[in-house]
Scaffold this motif. Structure first.
Motif, PDB file in Angstrom:
ATOM      1  N   ARG A  84       2.771  -1.055 -32.372  1.00 43.82           N
ATOM      2  CA  ARG A  84       2.019  -1.536 -31.221  1.00 43.82           C
ATOM      3  C   ARG A  84       0.569  -1.768 -31.639  1.00 43.82           C
ATOM      4  NH1 ARG A  84       3.160   2.554 -26.410  1.00 43.82           N
ATOM      5  NH2 ARG A  84       3.667   4.000 -28.098  1.00 43.82           N
ATOM      6  N   ILE A  85      -0.013  -2.859 -31.195  1.00 41.00           N
ATOM      7  CA  ILE A  85      -1.391  -3.201 -31.569  1.00 41.00           C
ATOM      8  C   ILE A  85      -2.309  -3.064 -30.355  1.00 41.00           C
ATOM      9  CG2 ILE A  85      -2.896  -4.956 -32.565  1.00 41.00           C
ATOM     10  CD1 ILE A  85      -0.394  -6.190 -33.875  1.00 41.00           C
ATOM     11  N   VAL A  86      -2.120  -3.931 -29.368  1.00 41.98           N
ATOM     12  CA  VAL A  86      -2.914  -3.890 -28.136  1.00 41.98           C
ATOM     13  C   VAL A  86      -2.092  -3.190 -27.061  1.00 41.98           C
ATOM     14  CG1 VAL A  86      -4.051  -5.277 -26.355  1.00 41.98           C
ATOM     15  CG2 VAL A  86      -4.136  -5.998 -28.755  1.00 41.98           C
ATOM     16  N   ILE A  87      -2.730  -2.277 -26.345  1.00 38.65           N
ATOM     17  CA  ILE A  87      -2.046  -1.495 -25.319  1.00 38.65           C
ATOM     18  C   ILE A  87      -2.926  -1.389 -24.085  1.00 38.65           C
ATOM     19  CG2 ILE A  87      -0.724  -0.091 -26.964  1.00 38.65           C
ATOM     20  CD1 ILE A  87      -2.903   2.097 -26.535  1.00 38.65           C
ATOM     21  N   ASN A  88      -2.378  -0.859 -23.017  1.00 34.54           N
ATOM     22  CA  ASN A  88      -3.153  -0.317 -21.915  1.00 34.54           C
ATOM     23  C   ASN A  88      -3.232   1.196 -22.110  1.00 34.54           C
ATOM     24  OD1 ASN A  88      -3.466  -2.846 -20.534  1.00 34.54           O
ATOM     25  ND2 ASN A  88      -1.340  -2.658 -19.862  1.00 34.54           N
ATOM     26  N   CYS A  89      -4.165   1.851 -21.448  1.00 35.25           N
ATOM     27  CA  CYS A  89      -4.353   3.287 -21.675  1.00 35.25           C
ATOM     28  C   CYS A  89      -3.179   4.114 -21.170  1.00 35.25           C
ATOM     29  CB  CYS A  89      -5.650   3.767 -21.022  1.00 35.25           C
ATOM     30  SG  CYS A  89      -7.135   3.083 -21.799  1.00 35.25           S
ATOM     31  N   PRO A 127       0.802  -1.235   0.000  1.00 39.10           N
ATOM     32  CA  PRO A 127       0.000   0.000   0.000  1.00 39.10           C
ATOM     33  C   PRO A 127       0.831   1.279   0.000  1.00 39.10           C
ATOM     34  CG  PRO A 127      -0.983  -1.615   1.465  1.00 39.10           C
ATOM     35  CD  PRO A 127       0.319  -2.203   1.012  1.00 39.10           C
ATOM     36  N   ASN A 128       1.917   1.326   0.770  1.00 37.46           N
ATOM     37  CA  ASN A 128       2.711   2.553   0.859  1.00 37.46           C
ATOM     38  C   ASN A 128       3.464   2.865  -0.432  1.00 37.46           C
ATOM     39  OD1 ASN A 128       4.242   0.185   1.567  1.00 37.46           O
ATOM     40  ND2 ASN A 128       5.927   1.526   2.145  1.00 37.46           N
ATOM     41  N   LEU A 129       3.478   1.911  -1.370  1.00 40.43           N
ATOM     42  CA  LEU A 129       4.149   2.121  -2.655  1.00 40.43           C
ATOM     43  C   LEU A 129       3.173   2.036  -3.823  1.00 40.43           C
ATOM     44  CD1 LEU A 129       7.160  -0.071  -1.694  1.00 40.43           C
ATOM     45  CD2 LEU A 129       7.438   2.249  -2.561  1.00 40.43           C
ATOM     46  N   SER A 130       1.878   2.096  -3.521  1.00 41.17           N
ATOM     47  CA  SER A 130       0.872   1.827  -4.552  1.00 41.17           C
ATOM     48  C   SER A 130       0.090   3.065  -4.977  1.00 41.17           C
ATOM     49  CB  SER A 130      -0.111   0.765  -4.042  1.00 41.17           C
ATOM     50  OG  SER A 130      -0.889   1.270  -2.967  1.00 41.17           O
ATOM     51  N   HIS A 131       0.582   4.266  -4.648  1.00 48.53           N
ATOM     52  CA  HIS A 131      -0.185   5.473  -4.971  1.00 48.53           C
ATOM     53  C   HIS A 131      -0.371   5.669  -6.471  1.00 48.53           C
ATOM     54  CE1 HIS A 131       0.620   6.284  -0.767  1.00 48.53           C
ATOM     55  NE2 HIS A 131      -0.208   7.310  -0.799  1.00 48.53           N
ATOM     56  N   GLU A 132       0.530   5.098  -7.273  1.00 47.27           N
ATOM     57  CA  GLU A 132       0.400   5.215  -8.727  1.00 47.27           C
ATOM     58  C   GLU A 132       0.098   3.865  -9.380  1.00 47.27           C
ATOM     59  OE1 GLU A 132       0.401   8.016 -10.347  1.00 47.27           O
ATOM     60  OE2 GLU A 132       0.913   9.245  -8.601  1.00 47.27           O
ATOM     61  N   ALA A 133      -0.022   2.790  -8.587  1.00 49.36           N
ATOM     62  CA  ALA A 133      -0.222   1.463  -9.142  1.00 49.36           C
ATOM     63  C   ALA A 133      -1.622   1.324  -9.733  1.00 49.36           C
ATOM     64  CB  ALA A 133       0.016   0.404  -8.073  1.00 49.36           C
ATOM     65  N   HIS A 134      -1.742   0.434 -10.710  1.00 49.49           N
ATOM     66  CA  HIS A 134      -2.993   0.236 -11.427  1.00 49.49           C
ATOM     67  C   HIS A 134      -3.580  -1.142 -11.154  1.00 49.49           C
ATOM     68  CE1 HIS A 134      -2.215   3.449 -14.800  1.00 49.49           C
ATOM     69  NE2 HIS A 134      -2.002   3.909 -13.578  1.00 49.49           N
ATOM     70  N   ALA A 135      -4.880  -1.258 -11.420  1.00 43.41           N
ATOM     71  CA  ALA A 135      -5.578  -2.538 -11.275  1.00 43.41           C
ATOM     72  C   ALA A 135      -5.571  -3.254 -12.616  1.00 43.41           C
ATOM     73  CB  ALA A 135      -7.006  -2.300 -10.784  1.00 43.41           C
ATOM     74  N   GLY A 136      -4.375  -3.594 -13.098  1.00 41.04           N
ATOM     75  CA  GLY A 136      -4.235  -4.167 -14.431  1.00 41.04           C
ATOM     76  C   GLY A 136      -3.753  -5.595 -14.447  1.00 41.04           C
ATOM     77  N   CYS A 137      -4.029  -6.350 -13.411  1.00 42.66           N
ATOM     78  CA  CYS A 137      -3.539  -7.719 -13.335  1.00 42.66           C
ATOM     79  C   CYS A 137      -4.052  -8.548 -14.521  1.00 42.66           C
ATOM     80  CB  CYS A 137      -3.975  -8.356 -12.018  1.00 42.66           C
ATOM     81  SG  CYS A 137      -3.151  -9.920 -11.663  1.00 42.66           S
ATOM     82  N   LEU A 138      -3.150  -9.280 -15.150  1.00 40.67           N
ATOM     83  CA  LEU A 138      -3.369 -10.123 -16.323  1.00 40.67           C
ATOM     84  C   LEU A 138      -3.624  -9.333 -17.601  1.00 40.67           C
ATOM     85  CD1 LEU A 138      -5.316 -13.273 -15.089  1.00 40.67           C
ATOM     86  CD2 LEU A 138      -2.934 -12.620 -14.755  1.00 40.67           C
ATOM     87  N   SER A 139      -3.447  -8.011 -17.560  1.00 39.18           N
ATOM     88  CA  SER A 139      -3.508  -7.252 -18.808  1.00 39.18           C
ATOM     89  C   SER A 139      -2.233  -7.493 -19.600  1.00 39.18           C
ATOM     90  CB  SER A 139      -3.690  -5.757 -18.523  1.00 39.18           C
ATOM     91  OG  SER A 139      -2.552  -5.234 -17.856  1.00 39.18           O
ATOM     92  N   PHE A 140      -2.322  -7.301 -20.916  1.00 41.67           N
ATOM     93  CA  PHE A 140      -1.139  -7.504 -21.742  1.00 41.67           C
ATOM     94  C   PHE A 140      -1.098  -6.462 -22.848  1.00 41.67           C
ATOM     95  CE2 PHE A 140      -4.282  -9.716 -24.283  1.00 41.67           C
ATOM     96  CZ  PHE A 140      -3.866  -9.525 -25.604  1.00 41.67           C
ATOM     97  N   GLU A 141       0.093  -6.318 -23.435  1.00 37.70           N
ATOM     98  CA  GLU A 141       0.280  -5.476 -24.609  1.00 37.70           C
ATOM     99  C   GLU A 141       0.894  -6.329 -25.710  1.00 37.70           C
ATOM    100  OE1 GLU A 141       0.468  -1.020 -22.772  1.00 37.70           O
ATOM    101  OE2 GLU A 141       2.272  -1.769 -23.779  1.00 37.70           O
ATOM    102  N   LEU A 142       0.482  -6.049 -26.952  1.00 41.67           N
ATOM    103  CA  LEU A 142       0.906  -6.823 -28.118  1.00 41.67           C
ATOM    104  C   LEU A 142       1.484  -5.879 -29.162  1.00 41.67           C
ATOM    105  CD1 LEU A 142       0.841  -9.386 -30.025  1.00 41.67           C
ATOM    106  CD2 LEU A 142      -1.508  -8.679 -30.599  1.00 41.67           C
TER     107      LEU A 142
END
Length: 571
Positions: A349-354, A328-343
């Motif tokens: 680049r084809i598939v991305i995260n925002c 938690p103390n290091l998660s101020h910028e962390a995202h809820a992107g578990c199992l996301s991928f980029e291709l």
């Protein structure tokens, strides 16, 4: 003397500048200037001389007033101004006018205590200012007299003393390391600091060992942290060498571990994968850092401590988040992107995260951190992580850390007959909805095909909770990809900038093409598209899909696609 001094500033050990020739008799105080690896633009010196300060997409014109007295248009702009990194642009111009301009602006800052704003005392801003004033000392002091030199040194030591002795509320993570890096620089650049060198090196070593994971990732799981830290750590290593002092082993080891991670997160176009707060990374800055990479080998496939997987075949690359959120103390910028991928395919680049924008993050932070802004499955429009939401708690904690999310994230890879198979799962939706998300990817040996399946299932002996059973599978597309839905609504044709054609298919499900936003562009947020499949977990618990590269033209791909069938995943 100034011209002679500039002509004799030799870069010791590849970067640091010896200052002893500039001020004979004063080398007992400021003796070396570290190298600044950040790219400088000499054309910006003219803007600054004209009183136009352009930072973070905002412009402020002085009109004869002190720039430090004007109301900042944004916090990002103020951070850039008070970090003094813009001095490097004046140094790049290297004229008598820009040197005089630099002295005038620095003198204005150090001579007027009324300028001091709360942001100026922020740990990361103060650390950046100390490093900038040290590294740009040859610019500011090259043509000056002893009186200004002493005033400059007093102002600099005042800033260093504040970093060293004042109890600062330093956020954990990168800001804490930046402060310790700045203190190391200060002890090396000022003479008679042997005691401080040892203390600063020891504290930095301890923090590097804590924050840099064994595989070279940063504990925040943000790829951008590697860039922010290496751009200072590499010159610090040089500065130790220039002083004939052995760099701490922890510093050398951290750099050696971090450098391969730069290659791990890079796509074929040189861009970094967008996970956990990553924004656009300047290509010239990355090129500068990679020039220090002696390995030049293929990127590693698995970063077990950081929680990422990479699949490479032919010209195709997949980078996937397979780790739990940071503490938690290091998660101020962390995202809820578990199992996301980029291709990506070659330079496209084809598939991305925002991703996250480089500036104006407050406007986008809530959306960008949510699972829906990532190329993965979102259950009932709910993020797989829970963030602090109460305004009072956000103010107290100076942000919105993650307070819940996936606790058990599994990943397993193997080579099978048709390609390389990656099997993953996370339990971020188990507690609230009673389901586990399982994602299987297979990349063909030639890189021409990616097959996947996303499954929602109860835990062994459990059941799906409640009546909220809808979910959506999203694949955000890079803005350079031209997407058009096929007539049977079961697929999307994707035309890349180099005219390569890929086809997305989900033969058993209706496919939608909806608006999305690419936040990590160099020119700010850009409109793009996303492929979306919506289902109900009680009725359809699994979605099979594929991305296939075609050697045929776009029209031929559309005509032939119905004749193709999916190969079976070895599940």
């Amino acid at each position: 003397m100034g011209r002679f001094a500039r002509s004799t500033m030799a870069r010791a050990s590849g970067g640091s500048v010896a200052l002893s020739r500039l001020w004979p008799g004063r080398t007992d105080r400021l003796i070396i200037a570290p190298h600044d690896l950040r790219t400088a633009d000499a054309t910006r010196a003219a803007e600054i001389y004209a009183g136009r300060f352009v930072f973070a997409g905002k412009i402020v014109t002085c009109h004869g007033r002190s720039i430090f007295d004007l109301e900042p248009p944004s916090e990002d702009w103020e951070v850039a101004l008070l970090g003094f990194g813009w001095l490097r642009h004046l140094r790049a111009a290297d004229t008598a006018l820009t040197r005089a301009n630099a002295r005038s602006l620095v003198d204005d800052w150090i001579s007027n205590p009324g300028h001091k704003r709360p942001v100026s005392r922020r740990a990361d801003v103060l650390a950046r200012r100390v490093i900038s004033l040290l590294s740009q000392a040859p610019l500011v002091l090259g043509d000056t007299d002893g009186k200004f030199y002493r005033r400059y040194l007093r102002g600099l030591t005042r800033e260093i003393r504040y970093l060293r002795y004042t109890m600062l509320d330093i956020p954990d993570g990168v800001p804490r390391l930046q402060v310790l890096i700045a203190l190391c620089y200060a002890s090396l650049c000022l003479a008679n600091q042997a005691r401080h060198i040892r203390a600063a090196a020891r504290k930095l070593s301890d923090e590097l060992q804590r924050q840099i994971l064994p595989d070279g990732g940063h504990i925040s799981r943000n790829p951008g942290a590697l860039i922010e830290l290496l751009i200072d750590l590499l010159p610090l290593r040089q500065t130790f060498a220039a002083r004939n002092i052995a760099p701490p082993p922890a510093l050398l080891n951290a750099i050696d571990r971090m450098m391969p991670m730069l290659r791990f997160f890079r796509h074929g176009d040189g861009s970094f994968a967008l996970f956990n707060g990553m924004s656009s990374a300047p290509s010239d800055l990355l090129a500068t850092l990679l020039a220090y990479d002696d390995a030049h080998g293929a990127p590693m496939a698995h970063m077990p401590h950081s929680g990422f997987q990479r699949l490479d075949a032919g010209a195709t690359t997949i980078i996937m988040d397979t780790g739990p959120p940071p503490p938690p103390n290091l998660s101020h910028e962390a995202h809820a992107g578990c199992l996301s991928f980029e291709l990506s395919s070659g330079p496209s680049r084809i598939v991305i995260n925002c991703g996250m924008p480089a500036t104006g993050r407050d406007n986008w932070r809530s959306f960008a951190r949510g699972t829906a802004a990532h190329s993965t499955l979102t259950y009932h429009d709910t993020s797989s992580c829970q963030f602090v939401e109460l305004s009072a708690m956000k103010r107290l904690l100076q942000g919105a850390p993650i307070i819940g999310g996936p606790g058990n994230v599994e990943s397993y890879r193997e080579v099978v007959a048709n390609g390389e198979l990656l099997t993953t799962s996370h339990d971020g939706y188990l507690k609230r909805f009673g389901v586990v998300h399982r994602r299987v990817l297979m990349l063909a040996h030639d890189g021409a095909r990616v097959d996947g399946e996303d499954t929602l299932s109860p835990a062994p002996g459990g059941r799906i909770k409640g009546n909220e059973t809808d979910y959506a599978l999203r694949f955000h597309l890079h803005p350079s990809v031209k997407a058009s839905r096929l007539s049977d609504a079961r697929g999307v044709m994707l035309v890349l900038p180099n005219r390569d054609v890929w086809t997305f298919e989900a033969l058993d499900d209706k496919v939608e093409l909806e608006d999305s936003v690419f936040l990590a562009g160099n020119d700010g947020p850009r409109r793009t598209a996303q492929i979306v499949i919506r289902q109900d977990s009680r009725q359809v618990s699994s979605i099979r899909w594929s991305f296939v590269r075609s050697s045929a033209s776009a029209s031929a791909t559309t005509a032939k696609r119905n004749a193709r069938r999916e190969p079976e995943l070895p599940l």
